[in-house]
Design an enzyme around this catalytic site. Sequence first.
Site, PDB file in Angstrom:
ATOM      1  CG  ASP A 139      -0.130   0.002   2.809  1.00  0.00           C
ATOM      2  OD1 ASP A 139       0.896   0.071   2.249  1.00  0.00           O
ATOM      3  OD2 ASP A 139      -0.787  -0.153   3.199  1.00  0.00           O
ATOM      4  N   GLY A 140       0.380   2.420   0.292  1.00  0.00           N
ATOM      5  CA  GLY A 140       1.479   3.847   0.447  1.00  0.00           C
ATOM      6  C   GLY A 140       2.528   3.590   0.890  1.00  0.00           C
TER       7      GLY A 140
END
Length: 176
Positions: free
Chosen positions: A41-42
Amino acid sequence: MLIGSFNDGLSVPAQGERLEWRILEDVCFKWPCRVYYEDTDGQGILYHGRCLNYFERARTEWIRTLGVNQSEWLTQGVGFVLSSVSLTYRAPAFLDDYLIATVSLTERRRTYFTVTQRLLRSSEAGRVCEDGVNVDQYDVASAKSLVEGVFCIAFVDIKRFKPKAIPPILSVVLSV
């Protein structure tokens, strides 16, 4: 555990047909993998859904080591389907982590089998992936378990998508 393969891999050998046997060293198959940017994810944390990809690849490689050619089986109308899955997340994995996905057969019935899988992290895992160290030497007992799952894989007739008995040769290979 004994395994073998011959001809189509779907039936018991005919009289006089040779079945080649080999012994598995370990009941726990281990497959090395790494967390790539696309898997995160980020925040650089392994996206939970990607664990299923790692488990699927490990099961596919495990099946290959058993001498099963899934492409051949598809041409003969036999397929595998995932009929149920249960996952427990224990700890996160991060970008660039070296991991080991394991596969252990836990049950075999007439039309399906069940495996338990784990995604592990250890300082040894990097050595396994980078330096080509034999993955079978990887000590899973001392590794950190990140994700654990139980997967039920059913056999189906792919034309009708109805349950089908596990081919006889695989029944022998998958003896618990």
